[in-house]
Design a protein around this motif. Structure first.
Motif, PDB file in Angstrom:
ATOM      1  N   VAL A   1      -5.058   3.864 -12.142  1.00 62.59           N
ATOM      2  CA  VAL A   1      -5.820   2.754 -12.676  1.00 62.59           C
ATOM      3  C   VAL A   1      -5.435   1.486 -11.923  1.00 62.59           C
ATOM      4  CG1 VAL A   1      -6.397   1.403 -14.731  1.00 62.59           C
ATOM      5  CG2 VAL A   1      -5.908   3.849 -14.947  1.00 62.59           C
ATOM      6  N   ILE A   2      -6.420   0.837 -11.326  1.00 63.48           N
ATOM      7  CA  ILE A   2      -6.186  -0.377 -10.522  1.00 63.48           C
ATOM      8  C   ILE A   2      -7.002  -1.497 -11.175  1.00 63.48           C
ATOM      9  CG2 ILE A   2      -6.394  -1.454  -8.260  1.00 63.48           C
ATOM     10  CD1 ILE A   2      -6.271   1.357  -7.050  1.00 63.48           C
ATOM     11  N   ARG A   3      -6.313  -2.525 -11.624  1.00 63.14           N
ATOM     12  CA  ARG A   3      -6.987  -3.609 -12.316  1.00 63.14           C
ATOM     13  C   ARG A   3      -6.192  -4.892 -12.192  1.00 63.14           C
ATOM     14  NH1 ARG A   3      -5.474  -4.827 -17.855  1.00 63.14           N
ATOM     15  NH2 ARG A   3      -3.436  -3.936 -18.303  1.00 63.14           N
ATOM     16  N   GLN A   4      -6.816  -5.994 -12.554  1.00 57.28           N
ATOM     17  CA  GLN A   4      -6.115  -7.267 -12.546  1.00 57.28           C
ATOM     18  C   GLN A   4      -5.470  -7.455 -13.903  1.00 57.28           C
ATOM     19  OE1 GLN A   4      -8.307 -11.072 -11.820  1.00 57.28           O
ATOM     20  NE2 GLN A   4      -6.958 -11.167 -10.035  1.00 57.28           N
ATOM     21  N   SER A   5      -4.165  -7.733 -13.872  1.00 58.84           N
ATOM     22  CA  SER A   5      -3.403  -7.888 -15.113  1.00 58.84           C
ATOM     23  C   SER A   5      -3.712  -9.199 -15.777  1.00 58.84           C
ATOM     24  CB  SER A   5      -1.904  -7.790 -14.805  1.00 58.84           C
ATOM     25  OG  SER A   5      -1.143  -8.097 -15.951  1.00 58.84           O
TER      26      SER A   5
ATOM     27  N   ILE B   1       0.831  -1.202   0.000  1.00 61.93           N
ATOM     28  CA  ILE B   1       0.000   0.000   0.000  1.00 61.93           C
ATOM     29  C   ILE B   1       0.867   1.254   0.000  1.00 61.93           C
ATOM     30  CG2 ILE B   1      -1.820   1.242   1.237  1.00 61.93           C
ATOM     31  CD1 ILE B   1      -2.666  -1.418  -0.083  1.00 61.93           C
ATOM     32  N   GLU B   2       1.984   1.208   0.699  1.00 66.46           N
ATOM     33  CA  GLU B   2       2.890   2.370   0.727  1.00 66.46           C
ATOM     34  C   GLU B   2       3.449   2.654  -0.662  1.00 66.46           C
ATOM     35  OE1 GLU B   2       5.660   1.145   3.658  1.00 66.46           O
ATOM     36  OE2 GLU B   2       4.321   1.574   5.358  1.00 66.46           O
ATOM     37  N   GLU B   3       3.793   1.603  -1.414  1.00 64.14           N
ATOM     38  CA  GLU B   3       4.288   1.807  -2.782  1.00 64.14           C
ATOM     39  C   GLU B   3       3.201   2.389  -3.675  1.00 64.14           C
ATOM     40  OE1 GLU B   3       7.325   1.551  -4.163  1.00 64.14           O
ATOM     41  OE2 GLU B   3       8.043   1.266  -2.117  1.00 64.14           O
ATOM     42  N   ALA B   4       1.974   1.897  -3.504  1.00 61.52           N
ATOM     43  CA  ALA B   4       0.871   2.463  -4.281  1.00 61.52           C
ATOM     44  C   ALA B   4       0.644   3.923  -3.906  1.00 61.52           C
ATOM     45  CB  ALA B   4      -0.404   1.643  -4.053  1.00 61.52           C
ATOM     46  N   ASP B   5       0.797   4.238  -2.637  1.00 56.33           N
ATOM     47  CA  ASP B   5       0.608   5.611  -2.168  1.00 56.33           C
ATOM     48  C   ASP B   5       1.638   6.552  -2.786  1.00 56.33           C
ATOM     49  OD1 ASP B   5      -0.904   7.394  -0.545  1.00 56.33           O
ATOM     50  OD2 ASP B   5       0.723   7.435   0.907  1.00 56.33           O
TER      51      ASP B   5
ATOM     52  N   LEU C   1       2.928  -0.846 -10.604  1.00 58.44           N
ATOM     53  CA  LEU C   1       3.172  -1.789  -9.518  1.00 58.44           C
ATOM     54  C   LEU C   1       2.456  -3.102  -9.800  1.00 58.44           C
ATOM     55  CD1 LEU C   1       2.595   0.394  -6.329  1.00 58.44           C
ATOM     56  CD2 LEU C   1       4.786  -0.292  -7.323  1.00 58.44           C
ATOM     57  N   ASN C   2       3.139  -4.202  -9.541  1.00 54.14           N
ATOM     58  CA  ASN C   2       2.527  -5.518  -9.630  1.00 54.14           C
ATOM     59  C   ASN C   2       2.335  -6.044  -8.214  1.00 54.14           C
ATOM     60  OD1 ASN C   2       2.478  -5.787 -12.541  1.00 54.14           O
ATOM     61  ND2 ASN C   2       4.709  -5.925 -12.420  1.00 54.14           N
ATOM     62  N   LEU C   3       1.086  -6.153  -7.788  1.00 51.67           N
ATOM     63  CA  LEU C   3       0.758  -6.544  -6.427  1.00 51.67           C
ATOM     64  C   LEU C   3       0.224  -7.974  -6.398  1.00 51.67           C
ATOM     65  CD1 LEU C   3      -0.948  -3.261  -5.167  1.00 51.67           C
ATOM     66  CD2 LEU C   3       1.457  -3.938  -5.047  1.00 51.67           C
ATOM     67  N   PRO C   4       0.122  -8.587  -5.215  1.00 51.98           N
ATOM     68  CA  PRO C   4      -0.404  -9.952  -5.125  1.00 51.98           C
ATOM     69  C   PRO C   4      -1.762 -10.092  -5.812  1.00 51.98           C
ATOM     70  CG  PRO C   4       0.511  -9.284  -3.015  1.00 51.98           C
ATOM     71  CD  PRO C   4       0.531  -8.063  -3.884  1.00 51.98           C
ATOM     72  N   GLY C   5      -1.991 -11.286  -6.371  1.00 49.11           N
ATOM     73  CA  GLY C   5      -3.247 -11.519  -7.075  1.00 49.11           C
ATOM     74  C   GLY C   5      -3.236 -10.978  -8.487  1.00 49.11           C
ATOM     75  N   ARG C   6      -2.031 -10.694  -9.027  1.00 49.60           N
ATOM     76  CA  ARG C   6      -1.869 -10.125 -10.377  1.00 49.60           C
ATOM     77  C   ARG C   6      -2.581  -8.777 -10.526  1.00 49.60           C
ATOM     78  NH1 ARG C   6      -4.207 -12.331 -14.215  1.00 49.60           N
ATOM     79  NH2 ARG C   6      -5.637 -13.722 -13.155  1.00 49.60           N
ATOM     80  N   VAL C   7      -2.652  -8.039  -9.442  1.00 50.51           N
ATOM     81  CA  VAL C   7      -3.268  -6.711  -9.499  1.00 50.51           C
ATOM     82  C   VAL C   7      -2.200  -5.687  -9.883  1.00 50.51           C
ATOM     83  CG1 VAL C   7      -4.379  -4.898  -8.149  1.00 50.51           C
ATOM     84  CG2 VAL C   7      -5.079  -7.274  -7.854  1.00 50.51           C
ATOM     85  N   GLU C   8      -2.544  -4.876 -10.863  1.00 48.33           N
ATOM     86  CA  GLU C   8      -1.633  -3.828 -11.339  1.00 48.33           C
ATOM     87  C   GLU C   8      -2.173  -2.458 -10.932  1.00 48.33           C
ATOM     88  OE1 GLU C   8       0.197  -3.480 -15.600  1.00 48.33           O
ATOM     89  OE2 GLU C   8      -1.574  -2.167 -15.542  1.00 48.33           O
TER      90      GLU C   8
END
Length: 403
Positions: A397-401, A365-369, A381-388
């Motif tokens: 824009v927050i979505r699943q890659s 969350i800090e990186e997204a912030d 950013l590539n986050l858990p669950g393939r969320v970009e």
């Protein structure tokens, strides 16, 4: 002459929870307006529900019981109080299969629950997988089993025997891990299905630790913890004076487990250094933190709606629009929010896009912030669950890659 003070304490705690369960059941009933919401003194057993205890349609409450002092005290109080309020009372015990003789022990616990007058009673065997750790894996298997039993039996609630001592340990574990306010809030008195108390979670704490919405359905308020204000000594004393046999799980004293080390090493050291009252203070901290976290979460829910913007016509946002849970958020509006609220908004959006709650940590969350507060042209950013999470001009824009 009344019951022993310890027995009176556990019965009162359970009675209060059962009143809540029954009031909610009556509120959901089509003819609830014609039924009294409080049992009058001297009413025959079962009159409050308008039915005999055990009659079809009477709410069923289950006690989750391991055979330990806390859960045996819980089961005994439920068996005593439920019929007096016109409720059915049952029990469930879970065999994790982690120790020799566990199946026989689960059968013994089921027999004791039946002897108390609980009906139905189930002993369920689970397979503990290899998750984030043995404690977390056992917890996940246990709650999955409890959910399945509750659904199958049509239970209105499942009571859990967590005490004030457990709550204090949960808060201390959260402090040691540097968790957010939600984790420091410990275990809620009411949580929804699958609500394993996991105090070690990510920023803002695990979703299952949040307070349940009273307006939501029964499954969202399935688990109740009547003993969060009662200490472990009281439950053990209640079992002793009622001559209830209890089983002390050797895992609870095994230093291989983090919570066991907190219980038998960290807590005694803290009490020796700081004096008695540490457990009460930590439990009080949990309630204060929960009040704050609930308020911040409500603020974040409103703020999330205000920062959302329509999907644009370019390919990226068209792709985002087609992915379930995707969002386009206004950067300037996000920047104007207090950091605690903004990070909650981001976490909500990332979870909605498909990130597993148990894998989403503060650093994510800090990186997204930083895409909002310290924008330097960073890569997505590539986050858990393939969320970009990608900065796109004045939007996030927050979505699943797809990758």
């Amino acid at each position: 002459m009344g019951p022993h003070p310890a027995v009176a304490a556990i019965r009162l705690a359970v009675r209060r929870v059962l009143h809540d369960v029954l009031d909610e059941a009556l509120t959901r009933s089509p003819d609830h307006a014609r039924r009294p919401s409080v049992r009058r003194p001297g009413e025959p057993t079962g009159e409050r529900a308008g039915q005999r205890p055990g009659a079809a349609g009477t709410p069923l409450v289950l006690a989750a019981c391991s055979g330990g002092a806390d859960s045996m005290a819980l089961a005994s109080a439920l068996a005593f109080e439920a019929p007096r309020l016109g409720l059915r009372a049952g029990g469930v015990t879970v065999d994790h299969g982690l120790q020799a003789g566990s199946a026989e022990r689960a059968a013994e616990v089921a027999e004791r629950l039946t002897a108390m007058g609980l009906e139905p009673v189930e002993a369920v065997t689970v397979t503990v997988g290899r998750g984030a750790g043995p404690e977390a894996a056992a917890r996940a298997a246990r709650y999955a089993a409890l959910d399945a039993v509750a659904e199958r039996a049509g239970a209105a609630a499942v009571l859990l025997g967590h005490t004030r001592d457990d709550q204090a340990e949960t808060v201390l574990l959260g402090l040691a891990r540097g968790s957010g306010t939600r984790s420091l809030a410990g275990m809620a008195a009411v949580t929804g299905s699958g609500a394993a108390p996991a105090p070690l979670g990510p920023l803002g704490g695990p979703a299952d630790g949040s307070s349940a919405d009273p307006a939501a359905g029964p499954a969202s308020r399935r688990y109740r913890r009547p003993f969060l204000a009662i200490d472990r000594q009281t439950t053990r004393r209640a079992c002793m004076v009622q001559s209830l046999p209890v089983w002390d799980d050797p895992h609870n004293t095994d230093p291989a487990y983090t919570r066991s080390r907190v219980r038998h090493e960290a807590m005694p050291i803290l009490e020796k250094a700081l004096g008695k009252g540490v457990i009460e203070a930590l439990a009080r901290t949990a309630q204060l933190a929960r009040d704050d976290a609930d308020a911040l979460d409500a603020w974040a829910a409103d703020a999330e709606r205000s920062v959302r913007v329509p999907f644009q016509g370019d390919r990226l946002t068209r792709d985002a629009e087609s992915a379930p849970g995707s969002a386009v958020l206004d950067v300037n509006r996000l920047y104007a929010l207090p950091p605690a609220v903004r990070r909650r908004v981001l976490r909500r959006a990332v979870l909605a896009a498909g990130a597993p709650a148990g894998s989403l940590f503060a650093r994510h969350i800090e990186e997204a912030d930083r895409l909002i507060t310290a924008w330097r042209g960073q890569k997505p950013l590539n986050l858990p669950g393939r969320v970009e999470v990608r900065r796109r001009g004045g939007t996030l824009v927050i979505r699943q890659s797809d990758i």
